[in-house]
Design a protein around this motif. Structure first.
Motif, PDB file in Angstrom:
ATOM      1  N   LEU A  81       0.690  -1.098   0.134  1.00 52.22           N
ATOM      2  CA  LEU A  81       0.024   0.198   0.035  1.00 52.22           C
ATOM      3  C   LEU A  81       0.967   1.086  -0.019  1.00 52.22           C
ATOM      4  CD1 LEU A  81      -1.899  -2.282   1.160  1.00 52.22           C
ATOM      5  CD2 LEU A  81      -2.926  -0.758   2.449  1.00 52.22           C
ATOM      6  N   HIS A  82       0.454   2.181  -0.894  1.00 54.26           N
ATOM      7  CA  HIS A  82       1.156   3.371  -1.056  1.00 54.26           C
ATOM      8  C   HIS A  82       0.397   4.640  -0.393  1.00 54.26           C
ATOM      9  CE1 HIS A  82       4.265   1.376  -3.215  1.00 54.26           C
ATOM     10  NE2 HIS A  82       3.397   0.949  -4.049  1.00 54.26           N
ATOM     11  N   PRO A  83       0.035   4.827   0.994  1.00 53.54           N
ATOM     12  CA  PRO A  83      -0.618   5.864   1.288  1.00 53.54           C
ATOM     13  C   PRO A  83      -0.394   7.394   0.944  1.00 53.54           C
ATOM     14  CG  PRO A  83       0.111   4.522   2.982  1.00 53.54           C
ATOM     15  CD  PRO A  83       0.868   4.033   1.977  1.00 53.54           C
ATOM     16  N   HIS A  84       0.678   7.702   0.470  1.00 51.78           N
ATOM     17  CA  HIS A  84       1.153   8.982  -0.125  1.00 51.78           C
ATOM     18  C   HIS A  84       0.451   9.309  -1.324  1.00 51.78           C
ATOM     19  CE1 HIS A  84       3.747   6.465  -2.449  1.00 51.78           C
ATOM     20  NE2 HIS A  84       4.307   7.510  -3.311  1.00 51.78           N
ATOM     21  N   ASN A  85       0.117   8.227  -2.138  1.00 46.76           N
ATOM     22  CA  ASN A  85      -0.408   8.397  -3.495  1.00 46.76           C
ATOM     23  C   ASN A  85      -1.878   7.836  -3.859  1.00 46.76           C
ATOM     24  OD1 ASN A  85       0.540   6.079  -4.137  1.00 46.76           O
ATOM     25  ND2 ASN A  85       1.964   6.977  -5.568  1.00 46.76           N
ATOM     26  N   GLY A  86      -2.301   7.055  -2.667  1.00 51.22           N
ATOM     27  CA  GLY A  86      -3.534   6.248  -2.806  1.00 51.22           C
ATOM     28  C   GLY A  86      -3.581   5.324  -3.626  1.00 51.22           C
ATOM     29  N   THR A  87      -2.416   4.638  -3.834  1.00 51.62           N
ATOM     30  CA  THR A  87      -2.208   3.368  -4.855  1.00 51.62           C
ATOM     31  C   THR A  87      -1.896   1.994  -4.053  1.00 51.62           C
ATOM     32  OG1 THR A  87      -0.092   3.711  -5.437  1.00 51.62           O
ATOM     33  CG2 THR A  87      -1.670   4.692  -6.658  1.00 51.62           C
ATOM     34  N   TRP A  88      -2.070   0.886  -4.703  1.00 49.27           N
ATOM     35  CA  TRP A  88      -1.516  -0.476  -4.155  1.00 49.27           C
ATOM     36  C   TRP A  88      -1.040  -1.235  -5.253  1.00 49.27           C
ATOM     37  CZ3 TRP A  88      -3.740  -5.243  -3.965  1.00 49.27           C
ATOM     38  CH2 TRP A  88      -5.093  -5.314  -4.609  1.00 49.27           C
ATOM     39  N   GLU A  89      -0.082  -2.076  -4.796  1.00 47.37           N
ATOM     40  CA  GLU A  89       0.207  -3.250  -6.078  1.00 47.37           C
ATOM     41  C   GLU A  89       0.496  -4.490  -5.185  1.00 47.37           C
ATOM     42  OE1 GLU A  89       3.852  -1.970  -7.726  1.00 47.37           O
ATOM     43  OE2 GLU A  89       4.471  -1.066  -5.895  1.00 47.37           O
ATOM     44  N   GLN A  90       0.647  -5.816  -5.822  1.00 46.30           N
ATOM     45  CA  GLN A  90       0.633  -6.885  -5.420  1.00 46.30           C
ATOM     46  C   GLN A  90       1.644  -7.856  -6.036  1.00 46.30           C
ATOM     47  OE1 GLN A  90      -2.860  -9.948  -5.611  1.00 46.30           O
ATOM     48  NE2 GLN A  90      -3.310  -9.196  -3.563  1.00 46.30           N
ATOM     49  N   LYS A 291      -7.053  -5.759   6.770  1.00 45.82           N
ATOM     50  CA  LYS A 291      -7.994  -5.603   5.503  1.00 45.82           C
ATOM     51  C   LYS A 291      -7.289  -4.610   4.650  1.00 45.82           C
ATOM     52  CE  LYS A 291     -11.812  -7.102   7.961  1.00 45.82           C
ATOM     53  NZ  LYS A 291     -13.326  -6.941   8.466  1.00 45.82           N
ATOM     54  N   MET A 292      -7.686  -4.481   3.298  1.00 41.95           N
ATOM     55  CA  MET A 292      -7.318  -3.677   2.364  1.00 41.95           C
ATOM     56  C   MET A 292      -8.119  -2.309   2.499  1.00 41.95           C
ATOM     57  SD  MET A 292      -5.505  -2.554  -0.335  1.00 41.95           S
ATOM     58  CE  MET A 292      -4.682  -4.356  -0.783  1.00 41.95           C
ATOM     59  N   PRO A 293      -7.650  -1.088   2.646  1.00 42.61           N
ATOM     60  CA  PRO A 293      -8.571  -0.003   2.802  1.00 42.61           C
ATOM     61  C   PRO A 293      -9.267   0.387   1.584  1.00 42.61           C
ATOM     62  CG  PRO A 293      -6.207   0.436   3.520  1.00 42.61           C
ATOM     63  CD  PRO A 293      -6.188  -0.762   2.881  1.00 42.61           C
ATOM     64  N   GLU A 294     -10.409   0.908   1.532  1.00 43.35           N
ATOM     65  CA  GLU A 294     -11.023   1.057   0.328  1.00 43.35           C
ATOM     66  C   GLU A 294     -10.638   2.498  -0.465  1.00 43.35           C
ATOM     67  OE1 GLU A 294     -15.306   1.540   1.355  1.00 43.35           O
ATOM     68  OE2 GLU A 294     -15.495  -0.659   2.074  1.00 43.35           O
ATOM     69  N   GLY A 295     -10.930   2.584  -1.735  1.00 46.97           N
ATOM     70  CA  GLY A 295     -10.410   3.833  -2.220  1.00 46.97           C
ATOM     71  C   GLY A 295      -9.128   3.899  -3.097  1.00 46.97           C
ATOM     72  N   LEU A 296      -8.319   2.784  -2.615  1.00 43.28           N
ATOM     73  CA  LEU A 296      -6.897   2.957  -3.267  1.00 43.28           C
ATOM     74  C   LEU A 296      -6.806   2.198  -4.779  1.00 43.28           C
ATOM     75  CD1 LEU A 296      -4.959   1.275  -0.428  1.00 43.28           C
ATOM     76  CD2 LEU A 296      -5.359   3.731  -1.034  1.00 43.28           C
ATOM     77  N   HIS A 297      -6.321   2.789  -5.653  1.00 39.89           N
ATOM     78  CA  HIS A 297      -6.137   2.354  -7.128  1.00 39.89           C
ATOM     79  C   HIS A 297      -5.071   1.274  -7.079  1.00 39.89           C
ATOM     80  CE1 HIS A 297      -5.990   2.962 -11.306  1.00 39.89           C
ATOM     81  NE2 HIS A 297      -4.682   3.113 -11.503  1.00 39.89           N
ATOM     82  N   ARG A 298      -5.435   0.312  -7.863  1.00 39.34           N
ATOM     83  CA  ARG A 298      -4.525  -0.878  -8.061  1.00 39.34           C
ATOM     84  C   ARG A 298      -3.810  -0.451  -9.394  1.00 39.34           C
ATOM     85  NH1 ARG A 298      -5.192  -6.474  -7.750  1.00 39.34           N
ATOM     86  NH2 ARG A 298      -3.328  -7.315  -8.321  1.00 39.34           N
ATOM     87  N   LEU A 299      -2.250  -0.655  -9.076  1.00 43.87           N
ATOM     88  CA  LEU A 299      -1.358  -0.186 -10.187  1.00 43.87           C
ATOM     89  C   LEU A 299      -1.078  -1.449 -11.047  1.00 43.87           C
ATOM     90  CD1 LEU A 299       1.337   1.546  -8.053  1.00 43.87           C
ATOM     91  CD2 LEU A 299      -0.254   2.544  -9.518  1.00 43.87           C
ATOM     92  N   HIS A 300      -1.266  -2.796 -10.673  1.00 45.36           N
ATOM     93  CA  HIS A 300      -0.891  -3.796 -11.796  1.00 45.36           C
ATOM     94  C   HIS A 300      -2.083  -4.763 -11.589  1.00 45.36           C
ATOM     95  CE1 HIS A 300       3.059  -2.388 -12.182  1.00 45.36           C
ATOM     96  NE2 HIS A 300       3.331  -2.252 -10.825  1.00 45.36           N
ATOM     97  N   GLY A 301      -2.187  -5.727 -12.594  1.00 53.76           N
ATOM     98  CA  GLY A 301      -3.074  -6.660 -12.577  1.00 53.76           C
ATOM     99  C   GLY A 301      -2.790  -8.046 -11.689  1.00 53.76           C
ATOM    100  N   GLU A 302      -3.846  -8.614 -11.762  1.00 55.69           N
ATOM    101  CA  GLU A 302      -3.742  -9.851 -10.559  1.00 55.69           C
ATOM    102  C   GLU A 302      -2.466 -10.663 -11.086  1.00 55.69           C
ATOM    103  OE1 GLU A 302      -5.706 -10.262  -8.422  1.00 55.69           O
ATOM    104  OE2 GLU A 302      -7.206  -8.983  -8.631  1.00 55.69           O
ATOM    105  N   ILE A 303      -1.999 -11.159 -10.084  1.00 46.85           N
ATOM    106  CA  ILE A 303      -0.672 -12.177 -10.114  1.00 46.85           C
ATOM    107  C   ILE A 303      -1.151 -13.477 -10.474  1.00 46.85           C
ATOM    108  CG2 ILE A 303       0.515 -10.806  -8.472  1.00 46.85           C
ATOM    109  CD1 ILE A 303       0.231 -12.928  -6.425  1.00 46.85           C
TER     110      ILE A 303
END
Length: 303
Positions: A81-90, A291-303
Motif C-alpha cells: 500500500l502507498h498511502p502517499h498517493n492512494g495506490t497499491w500493488e501486489q 484488510k485492504m483500505p477502500e478507495g485505493l487505485h490498483r497499479l498492476h493486474g492480478e498475479i
C-alpha cells in the motif's frame, strides 16, 4: 502469615505459568517492534501478526507516508500500500526471485573423485595411428609451436616474440558467478535468552559486504521474517544482501532478535535490533488492520 501468603502466591504463579505454556497455541496474535539501520538513519518497523496474516509498517507520523505491507501467508500474496498517493500493488510473498531457496544450511562435504576404472579384458583396443599420415599429423601428434609474432618498432636487442608491454593481471568482473556465493548459516557455540525466547548466535558471510552476526530463535509462535518492501521487486533486478538473508531465515523458519553486519575493517555497516515483543494481543485489538483500505487505485493486474 506473611510468608505463607507469599509462598502461596509464588506457587500460584508457577502453576499459572505452566498452564499457559501448555495451552499456548503454536501461532498466536502479537506485535514486534524492530529498529533497523542500514547505511542511514535508524528506522523503526512494526510487525503485527495474526492467523496467517502479517502487517509490516512504520509506527508514528512519518512524512511522506511510508508504504504498508499486508501479507496473506495462506494465499501467498503481498499487497504493498502507498498511502502517499492512494495506490497499491501486489506480488507473491517473498518477491519474484528467491536466490537461496535451495541453499544448504551447512557447507557440503568435498566431492571425492572416483578412482580410475580399468576396462574389461575383452574391451576392444583403440585403433593405432594410421601409418600413411605424415609426421606431426594425426592422433597423439605433438602440436607445432606457433611462430613468434614480430612486434614492429621494437628496439634492437629485444628477443623476437617478447611483448612490448607487461601482461595485465586478470581482474574479476562484476556480475560473475563468484559474486553470487550462497549464504550459509554457521552456528556458534553461544546461546542466550532475549525477550523470553531461547536463541543461538549464527554467522553469515554476505558476498561483497562482510560478516553478519545474528541471534536467531526458531520459536514457532513468531511470524516468518520479512523486511518492509517499498515496491514490487523486479524479476531482473539485483536482490540486496538483506533480502537474501530474509529469504534464508524464512526457509529455515527462524526470526532474528539481534543482528549486526560488519565490514572488513570491523566497522558496523547495518543493524537489526528487536525493541519489544508482545504475544498476548487480543483479536479485537487487531480489528481491521489486515484488510485492504477502500478507495485505493490498483497499479498492476492480478498475479
Amino acid at each position: 502469615m506473611k510468608y505463607t501468603t507469599v509462598a502461596i502466591m509464588a506457587l500460584a504463579g508457577l502453576i499459572g505459568t505452566d498452564s499457559r505454556a501448555a495451552e499456548e497455541p503454536s501461532a498466536s496474535r502479537g506485535e514486534i517492534r524492530m529498529a533497523v539501520q542500514n547505511g542511514g538513519p535508524i528506522r523503526e518497523l512494526r510487525y503485527r501478526y495474526g492467523e496467517n496474516q502479517l502487517r509490516i509498517d512504520r509506527p508514528g507520523e512519518v512524512i511522506p507516508a511510508p508504504p504498508v505491507n499486508l501479507l496473506d501467508l495462506e494465499k501467498g500474496t503481498l499487497s504493498i500500500l502507498h498511502p502517499h498517493n492512494g495506490t497499491w500493488e501486489q506480488a507473491p510473498v517473498g518477491g519474484t526471485v528467491d536466490l537461496v531457496s535451495n541453499t544448504p544450511t551447512t557447507v557440503p562435504e568435498s566431492i571425492i573423485p572416483a578412482p580410475p576404472v580399468s576396462p574389461p579384458a575383452d574391451w576392444p583396443e583403440m585403433p593405432g595411428r594410421p601409418k600413411d599420415l605424415p609426421a606431426g599429423i594425426g592422433p597423439g601428434a605433438a602440436a607445432k609451436p606457433a611462430p613468434a609474432a614480430s612486434t614492429p618498432g621494437m628496439p634492437a636487442g629485444i628477443p623476437s616474440g617478447m611483448p612490448a608491454f607487461p601482461a595485465m593481471p586478470d581482474f574479476p568482473m562484476e556480475g560473475m558467478a563468484g559474486d553470487e556465493e550462497p549464504m550459509v548459516l554457521v552456528p556458534q557455540n553461544q546461546t542466550n535468552e532475549l525477550f523470553g525466547f531461547s536463541c543461538r548466535l549464527y554467522e553469515i558471510t554476505t558476498p561483497n559486504h562482510g560478516s553478519l552476526s545474528i541471534w536467531l530463535t526458531d520459536d514457532s509462535i513468531l511470524p516468518p521474517f520479512h523486511l518492509l518492501v517499498h515496491e514490487v521487486p523486479s524479476s531482473h533486478g539485483q536482490v540486496e544482501w538483506d533480502e537474501q538473508v530474509a529469504h534464508l531465515l524464512r526457509k529455515e523458519k527462524m526470526f532474528p532478535l539481534l543482528a549486526e553486519l560488519k565490514g572488513k575493517g570491523d566497522d558496523s555497516l547495518a543493524q537489526w535490533r528487536v525493541l519489544s515483543i508482545k504475544t498476548d494481543v487480543k483479536e479485537k485489538d487487531q480489528s481491521g488492520i489486515f484488510k485492504m483500505p477502500e478507495g485505493l487505485h490498483r497499479l498492476h493486474g492480478e498475479i
